[in-house]
Design a protein around this motif. Structure first.
Motif, PDB file in Angstrom:
ATOM      1  N   GLY A 106       0.808  -1.211   0.000  1.00 25.36           N
ATOM      2  CA  GLY A 106       0.000   0.000   0.000  1.00 25.36           C
ATOM      3  C   GLY A 106       0.838   1.257   0.000  1.00 25.36           C
ATOM      4  N   GLY A 107       1.876   1.270   0.843  1.00 22.16           N
ATOM      5  CA  GLY A 107       2.756   2.433   0.893  1.00 22.16           C
ATOM      6  C   GLY A 107       3.482   2.664  -0.417  1.00 22.16           C
TER       7      GLY A 107
ATOM      8  N   TYR B 210       1.880   6.069  -7.209  1.00 21.82           N
ATOM      9  CA  TYR B 210       0.716   6.405  -8.036  1.00 21.82           C
ATOM     10  C   TYR B 210      -0.364   7.191  -7.291  1.00 21.82           C
ATOM     11  CZ  TYR B 210       2.878   2.717 -10.806  1.00 21.82           C
ATOM     12  OH  TYR B 210       3.771   1.951 -11.509  1.00 21.82           O
ATOM     13  N   GLY B 211      -0.179   7.415  -5.998  1.00 22.55           N
ATOM     14  CA  GLY B 211      -1.165   8.149  -5.223  1.00 22.55           C
ATOM     15  C   GLY B 211      -1.993   7.236  -4.335  1.00 22.55           C
ATOM     16  N   ALA B 212      -2.526   7.808  -3.254  1.00 19.09           N
ATOM     17  CA  ALA B 212      -3.273   7.025  -2.283  1.00 19.09           C
ATOM     18  C   ALA B 212      -4.556   6.446  -2.865  1.00 19.09           C
ATOM     19  CB  ALA B 212      -3.596   7.887  -1.058  1.00 19.09           C
ATOM     20  N   ARG B 213      -5.200   7.149  -3.805  1.00 22.69           N
ATOM     21  CA  ARG B 213      -6.443   6.634  -4.384  1.00 22.69           C
ATOM     22  C   ARG B 213      -6.195   5.335  -5.163  1.00 22.69           C
ATOM     23  NH1 ARG B 213     -11.125   9.407  -4.938  1.00 22.69           N
ATOM     24  NH2 ARG B 213     -10.068  11.430  -4.834  1.00 22.69           N
ATOM     25  N   ALA B 214      -5.058   5.238  -5.842  1.00 26.25           N
ATOM     26  CA  ALA B 214      -4.736   4.010  -6.569  1.00 26.25           C
ATOM     27  C   ALA B 214      -4.607   2.830  -5.607  1.00 26.25           C
ATOM     28  CB  ALA B 214      -3.446   4.199  -7.364  1.00 26.25           C
ATOM     29  N   ALA B 215      -3.994   3.077  -4.427  1.00 20.69           N
ATOM     30  CA  ALA B 215      -3.878   2.013  -3.431  1.00 20.69           C
ATOM     31  C   ALA B 215      -5.247   1.578  -2.925  1.00 20.69           C
ATOM     32  CB  ALA B 215      -3.003   2.491  -2.269  1.00 20.69           C
ATOM     33  N   LEU B 216      -6.167   2.523  -2.796  1.00 16.17           N
ATOM     34  CA  LEU B 216      -7.515   2.188  -2.344  1.00 16.17           C
ATOM     35  C   LEU B 216      -8.273   1.382  -3.402  1.00 16.17           C
ATOM     36  CD1 LEU B 216      -8.650   5.438  -0.500  1.00 16.17           C
ATOM     37  CD2 LEU B 216      -7.802   3.308   0.492  1.00 16.17           C
TER      38      LEU B 216
END
Length: 426
Positions: A373-374, A380-386
């Motif tokens: 996730g980190g 790519y940004g936090a939204r991509a991890a979500l």
């Protein structure tokens, strides 16, 4: 050790020992939920850490399940559980107390946060495995679902109140000082555990037993039992994607959605209402649908709501809260059902190794998910991890749907130790 008391229906809370165990869990969980908000905010707001370092901090908190998860169970099966619980709480209290002290002195660094996370994580491994192995010593088998439901209700209540309190404390006194609440919670938990007076004998290992042989026996028991295997695979998958969420949600909600610490804590508290609801109704749902059926239904019905996480943003954080509430509801119902099954199925002498082996298999994916996730959030940004997290939650029920659980209503209640075969009773 004295025989287990007979607990009449509704009489669970008349047991002094269980009340003290529950009160200790409440104190420790309350402090831990404050830190759930405050510790990543120390990194994000006070130390200006990038997304990958925040993910690394989450990985450090859970790395102990990979490092000491398997031997912990063998050690715990050779020790009295209650003194171990007290020692683990004491270590956690001292480690957490170092954060506000260093912050007040102006010498707090990410390196110290990593060290505190690792030390606390190791103590938590021993505490959690011993705690799950100690409960069957206090309660008869037919009250384990009620006992686990009560403990989950305490945990879920803390998840409702703790983040809001934590966010408010961060807003009021700063993130590093808010960590003091966690140190206090662990200290109070240790005091309640010291108040339990139930005699506990020291387990005697079998003649010629070795640590390696004990670990192997725990692995054989878990891996030789088909239902435990599928529960381990499913939970490991769910924990991996949960860790992706935990590693990135603070970065997303603060830097993308624009929440202040108090609003972040309040939003997480609202999300946790779903977990509390799940704890309160897990027993009734198990009675209505069946314990086996409830395990896969809870994951199948609630998982798709994870798609609302990446769809939320500035002005639409209510979607994030709704997704968390529904997914947490399903997770708690799932946990009450499968943990009670594990405790009832396992012979007492193997409880520590069974719980530790499953924690190693199921929770060992947490640091891997946090690092993933980190890394994705950093690149790519936090939204991509979500989005990755949401897609993962759609896959979680698949092992259950492809297993014998799909065709069962209730779970078997005994096991043949030599071959790991289940036998249904009643």
């Amino acid at each position: 050790m004295s025989p287990l008391p007979r607990v009449a229906a509704g009489g669970l809370f008349r047991m002094r020992e269980f009340r003290f165990l529950l009160a200790g869990a409440a104190a420790g969980q309350a402090g831990a939920q404050v830190t759930l908000v405050a510790l990543p905010l120390v990194a994000v707001l006070e130390l200006d850490a990038p997304a990958f370092q925040v993910g690394l901090l989450t990985a450090a908190e859970t790395a102990a399940f990979l490092l000491v998860g398997l031997p912990a169970g063998a050690w715990i099966d050779r020790m009295r559980k209650l003194p171990l619980l007290v020692r683990a709480d004491t270590v956690r209290a001292l480690a957490m107390a170092s954060v506000p002290l260093a912050g007040a002195a102006g010498v707090l660094t990410m390196a110290q946060l990593y060290a505190v996370a690792l030390v606390t994580g190791v103590a938590t491994v021993f505490f959690d495995v011993a705690h799950q192995s100690y409960l069957p010593q206090l309660l008869p088998r037919d009250r384990l679902v009620a006992g686990n439901g009560a403990l989950e209700a305490v945990r879920s209540t803390s998840q409702v109140a703790g983040p809001g309190i934590g966010g408010g404390l961060v807003q009021l006194v700063g993130a590093h000082l808010a960590i003091a609440a966690n140190a206090l919670g662990y200290a109070v938990s240790a005091l309640f555990l010291l108040g339990i007076r139930r005699p506990e004998s020291t387990p005697q290992p079998a003649p010629g037993a070795s640590l390696r042989a004990d670990i192997a026996e725990g692995l054989r028991f878990v891996l030789g039992q088909p239902l435990l295997r599928v529960i381990a695979v499913t939970t490991a998958l769910g924990n991996f994607f949960t860790a992706v969420l935990m590693a990135t949600q603070t970065v997303f909600l603060v830097r993308v959605a624009g929440l202040e610490p108090a609003a972040l804590g309040l939003m997480l508290s609202v999300s946790a209402v779903g977990g509390l609801a799940g704890a309160l109704c897990a027993g009734r749902l198990a009675g209505r649908f069946g314990q086996a059926r409830l395990i896969w239904l809870s994951a199948l019905v609630t998982g798709p709501f994870a798609l609302l996480w990446p769809l939320s943003g500035k002005g639409t954080t209510a979607l994030f809260a709704l997704a968390s509430g529904v997914v947490f509801f399903g997770s708690v119902v799932y946990n009450v059902a499968q943990v009670s099954f594990r405790q009832a199925l396992c012979p007492p002498r193997l409880l520590g190794r069974m719980n530790a082996t499953l924690r190693f298999l199921m929770w060992g994916t947490l640091p891997l998910g946090a690092l993933t996730g980190g890394a994705i959030a950093g690149a790519y940004g936090a939204r991509a991890a979500l989005w990755l997290c949401a897609a993962g939650f759609l896959l979680v029920p698949l092992p259950l749907l492809l297993s014998p659980l799909r065709r069962m209503r209730d779970l078997p209640s005994t096991v043949h130790e030599d071959r790991g075969e289940t036998v249904a009773t009643g």
